[in-house]
Design an enzyme around this catalytic site. Structure first.
Site, PDB file in Angstrom:
ATOM      1  N   HIS A 192      -1.208-127.709  49.766  1.00  0.00           N
ATOM      2  CA  HIS A 192      -1.101-127.275  51.154  1.00  0.00           C
ATOM      3  C   HIS A 192      -2.399-127.578  51.908  1.00  0.00           C
ATOM      4  CE1 HIS A 192       0.830-123.934  53.877  1.00  0.00           C
ATOM      5  NE2 HIS A 192       0.591-125.040  54.521  1.00  0.00           N
ATOM      6  N   PHE A 197      -1.415-114.065  53.091  1.00  0.00           N
ATOM      7  CA  PHE A 197      -0.354-115.076  52.980  1.00  0.00           C
ATOM      8  C   PHE A 197      -0.874-116.420  53.470  1.00  0.00           C
ATOM      9  CE2 PHE A 197       2.705-111.396  53.606  1.00  0.00           C
ATOM     10  CZ  PHE A 197       3.294-111.478  52.352  1.00  0.00           C
ATOM     11  N   GLU A 198      -0.416-117.497  52.832  1.00  0.00           N
ATOM     12  CA  GLU A 198      -0.930-118.811  53.195  1.00  0.00           C
ATOM     13  C   GLU A 198      -0.482-119.281  54.576  1.00  0.00           C
ATOM     14  OE1 GLU A 198       1.659-120.571  49.815  1.00  0.00           O
ATOM     15  OE2 GLU A 198       1.025-122.299  50.953  1.00  0.00           O
ATOM     16  N   GLY A 199       0.535-118.659  55.144  1.00  0.00           N
ATOM     17  CA  GLY A 199       0.963-119.047  56.497  1.00  0.00           C
ATOM     18  C   GLY A 199      -0.096-118.776  57.547  1.00  0.00           C
ATOM     19  N   GLY A 237       0.853-123.852  48.542  1.00  0.00           N
ATOM     20  CA  GLY A 237      -0.538-123.448  48.336  1.00  0.00           C
ATOM     21  C   GLY A 237      -0.898-123.188  46.882  1.00  0.00           C
TER      22      GLY A 237
END
Lengths: 317, 257, 317, 257
Positions: free
Chosen positions: A123, B53-55, B134
């Site tokens: 990511h 959170f990766e968001g 991620g």
């Protein structure tokens, strides 16, 4: 993997007209002017948050070929682009419709049968490829991906930090030909503002050679001149400005509407039943079978759109 | 449901994973069992963990029965204190600000390498899985990585088909030699056992086994032979309280399949 | 220049308690706990915008020695730190009081007589040193500073980009022991929000081992939970939270008050007349001669503070 | 005031610098003469230039008679369309988004290298000047760099004491060889002449001289001998309109000293 041509990609930006000029146009015009067969197209947002779906629909209607799609976490929109034969390659870190629906049957079909390629990065890897391009440098260091098969598979290189002796993985810049960003609002020149999480949209817009900005609302210059500290993406990156209310539907748009899970279920049910053919039927019925994204929204019905608006507020409270 | 008919395997995994979570730490999680485990730990022994959170979400407060289905949607972001760009979240982690993370995986090998990319060959896979997201970044730079997965022979393989997320690579000092100087695999939690890694060889090591299971059952569900701790402890099964709270968190059983 | 110890500096962050806990304390306590003799101290803002002046005063009152100051564009605050004997070294890209007042007599005195060192970088150079540290990498590439005497003077190194063959200058990470950021507001945990331009404050806070946040206002958790997309610096970076209204005075704070040029003139006049001795007299009168920053503000008078508030609005309209 | 008593040297420099500015371009400027020149050009032949300040300001609208005294204060930021972090402004430039910039300098040499750091030795300077600020970054990566300074022998030196901002370094291909593959010195504007650089050797080249001055006056105010263009053009002195507008921009003569 292609080597990085930092000079060529800088020259493209140098040649852009950076004057303040109105860029409002229809989505049809924006997509036909800036997308082309074989283009590397980046889509803003993340998974089913602020996905520029109106622009994806227009790409499908105009029927481009051999596109490469760049996105961090991808899903439903990749299904659509694959099933309609637009996509030859996906550059992403993850692709599936979302937790509720498991893996993508469409992606599996295309990749397992070698009909399309999925170039996988971490990511942050996707983020750093765009960050390096946005910064105007050909590569940027990280510790991510070291030792993994993502590193090996993409032929990634190292350098030794000249101050610490530490090994650093260098992530090469990625310059999409065109990026599509769906903002909360954009002014007539292209200054984009985004409420809530901004994902990788800033880096993506600066990395790309051209940018199409769709937004819930096109505001006038006066608005931006009073809120310059809310502008995420400067106008000079942006080549087309398009107002498209609900332009991320059925994905969510912060503060305005929640994801329409019922519509996602409807699509997934077709794929569950008929695989890729189900996706094609869906595309025919909802996308290529209508003339515009607003017609698609009408087909969905105002009541659902209003429900998604209420739903967002219901969650956030 | 398990043989005792009191809880499902995913409930058991969620409870045991929750127990591995330390209080007052930042904790990187994805949706599914890791998120449930974090939410459960928060209601039990770790009220002060901070979820990441990766968001692009720091310290959200998830609304009961409004569980997020992705790490970048409003249910995950509700009442978050910070909504940073995605890259920033990973920079916080690379800088050392993320103490723990929980990741899952389709395959895990004896050195804690995890595969979520492909079953088979990369260029012509038998199964194209969703990919890293991620997870690779977490496994590369998070201070302590917890792997949480069902205990099945097809998952615990000798060698993963693809190293999506690095563990100790080929053991011994190979992780450090690859340049991974930050963070480490910390624990592997399954619905049968809790494992760590041998100090020297970095081979997976069984530390504890669920009450009522013998070590042979644990081993027969793995395709490699882990080290067995001198002193294998017994894991108590989920308590009534744990199960009740867990089921309150996911009343619609979106994740407790 | 010191070599970069990325491992040690990561370990310092790993060891921090990252739980959500109230960190409100007095400025006196914050400065005495986190500043120490010989420390590398970074100051947020830029030149005379959002300079954390209240904290600078407290440092002067507590009388630390051998400090190294890190800032992008520096001025008046460096004069004060030099003249009072706190500073042995300045790491910055530029130092002068501002266009109206020409060069700094105090800086000239200290540097030309080798009483203090000025390690000069480009503006982006300072930014990239903090950016690399903030990203958790030991160095980061740029094309700035190549071929210049800034490069030579700081012993900067290159690497060749492994994908393009292009020469890149590597900027080493810089990890301040403590950074002081003056925000528009901060919550009790340390989540900092800044209106207007944010300068390099985000990078600085992530680069530093410890952070003192002063702000115009300390807000409660509920405020931040409804505006997470306005938080620039996450709470886990921050070790002390201090409410100090007008805490940047006489520098400006966006939306709240303009620079007090009359106070700057008053200071400059003393330096014009008496050089370093003039600066020392000013420090004695306005800073070490009072007990707190609020006493200094009282000395200046409410009428001036209110005038600066009106002045900001007058300009911005 | 000049010998004609119609305008000061700084007014003359501001007008000639303004004329070098092209319309419809992004333009990086600092405070002082560069900013005045930009504001003047905007009111004359270049209404659509976009001003960029290193404080993190894109496309501001400066209020008449409220001139900023730094590039990061409210007068500079008024009504800006974007207020990005400072590093971002330089990244825009490194990416190619800044077309032109105007910088000044205490010393300029025959290859357009500029010194704003020290007179004398770096470690023990005779005069410690303020330093680079963004000037080095501009000179390193802005597409076209305009140097604007008064025409004085002490400024136009053979070799600058310190290269703060790189021009063509030691001439010929040395700039590119140093790794500076983006951007170039474009023009040098003074109150006597407009100069560029020889295509081959990159030595400063006099292209135009102010009406009423002969080339010898220009050369006698330089400590090195520039190339003289085959065809030296004549620069017309400031017009009434130019001077009137310029004085309207800085009525308090904050910068027009």
């Amino acid at each position: 993997m292609t080597l990085v041509d930092v000079k060529l990609n800088r020259r493209k930006i140098e040649e852009k007209d950076k004057s303040l000029r109105p860029k409002v146009m229809t989505l049809k015009e924006a997509v036909s002017r800036f997308v082309f067969d074989g283009a590397v197209v980046a889509l803003g947002g993340c998974l089913y948050s602020r996905t520029p779906m109106a622009a994806v629909h227009e790409v499908l209607r105009q029927g481009f070929k051999n596109l490469t799609l760049v996105r961090n976490l991808a899903g439903y929109e990749v299904d659509l682009l694959l099933a309609s034969g637009c996509l030859k390659k996906l550059v992403a870190s993850w692709c599936a419709p979302g937790y509720a629906w498991g893996m993508s049957k469409v992606l599996r079909h295309y990749v397992e049968n070698r009909l399309a390629e999925f170039e996988e990065w971490s990511h942050l890897g996707i983020g750093l490829r765009l960050t390096a391009a946005a910064m105007g440098i050909p590569s940027i260091p990280t510790f991510s991906m070291l030792g993994s098969d993502i590193e090996k598979n993409n032929g990634l290189k190292h350098v030794e930090c000249p101050y610490s002796g530490v090994k650093m993985l260098m992530v090469p810049a990625l310059y999409p030909d065109v990026a599509v960003i769906h903002g909360s609002r954009v002014d007539v020149y292209g200054n984009i503002q985004i409420d809530g999480y901004v994902h990788m949209d800033r880096e993506m817009a600066l990395a790309a050679g051209r940018v199409i900005a769709t937004a819930e609302e096109v505001v006038n210059e006066e608005f931006t001149r009073h809120s310059g500290d809310r502008t995420l993406i400067p106008y000079f990156c942006v080549d087309a400005v398009v107002e498209q209310p609900f332009g991320a539907y059925p994905s969510e748009c912060w503060n305005l509407y929640d994801t329409d899970f019922s519509h996602m279920n409807l699509y997934q049910k077709k794929v569950e039943e008929k695989g890729v053919e189900g996706a094609r039927e869906y595309i025919q019925e909802y996308i290529t079978g209508v003339d515009s994204f607003t017609q698609f929204l009408e087909k969905t019905g105002l009541e659902k759109l209003f429900k998604n608006r209420r739903s967002f507020r219901d969650v956030i409270e | 449901m398990s043989s005792s008919n009191q809880y499902s395997r995913s409930e058991l995994l969620a409870v045991l994973t929750a127990r591995a979570i330390e209080d007052r730490k930042t904790l990187f999680v994805g949706v599914g069992i890791p998120m449930l485990a974090a939410a459960l730990a928060q209601r039990l022994h770790a009220p002060n963990i901070v979820i990441v959170f990766e968001g692009g979400i720091i310290a959200p407060q998830i609304k009961p029965s409004y569980l997020p289905l992705s790490t970048n949607e409003v249910r995950a972001a509700r009442r978050a204190l910070v909504l940073p760009p995605i890259c920033d979240v990973f920079f916080y982690q690379q800088r050392g600000y993320i103490d723990f993370a929980i990741i899952g995986g389709a395959q895990v090998d004896m050195y804690g390498n995890v595969n979520t990319s492909v079953i088979g060959e990369y260029s012509s896979p038998k199964v194209r899985l969703p990919g890293s997201g991620g997870a690779n970044d977490i496994a590369s730079t998070c201070s302590n990585i917890i792997i949480s997965t069902l205990h099945e022979r097809r998952r615990f393989v000798k060698k993963v088909d693809f190293i999506t997320s690095p563990g100790y690579l080929s053991g011994n000092r190979s992780r450090e030699q690859a340049g991974l100087i930050f963070g480490k695999p910390f624990k592997v939690v399954t619905d049968m056992a809790v494992m760590s890694f041998d100090d020297e060889t970095k081979t997976m090591k069984v530390d504890a086994v669920l009450r009522g299971l013998n070590i042979e059952t644990v081993l027969s569900n793995m395709d490699f032979r882990p080290v067995i701790s001198k002193d294998v402890e017994t894991i108590e099964p989920p308590t009534e309280e744990e199960l009740m709270l867990l089921r309150q968190i996911d009343p619609d059983r979106l994740m407790l399949k």
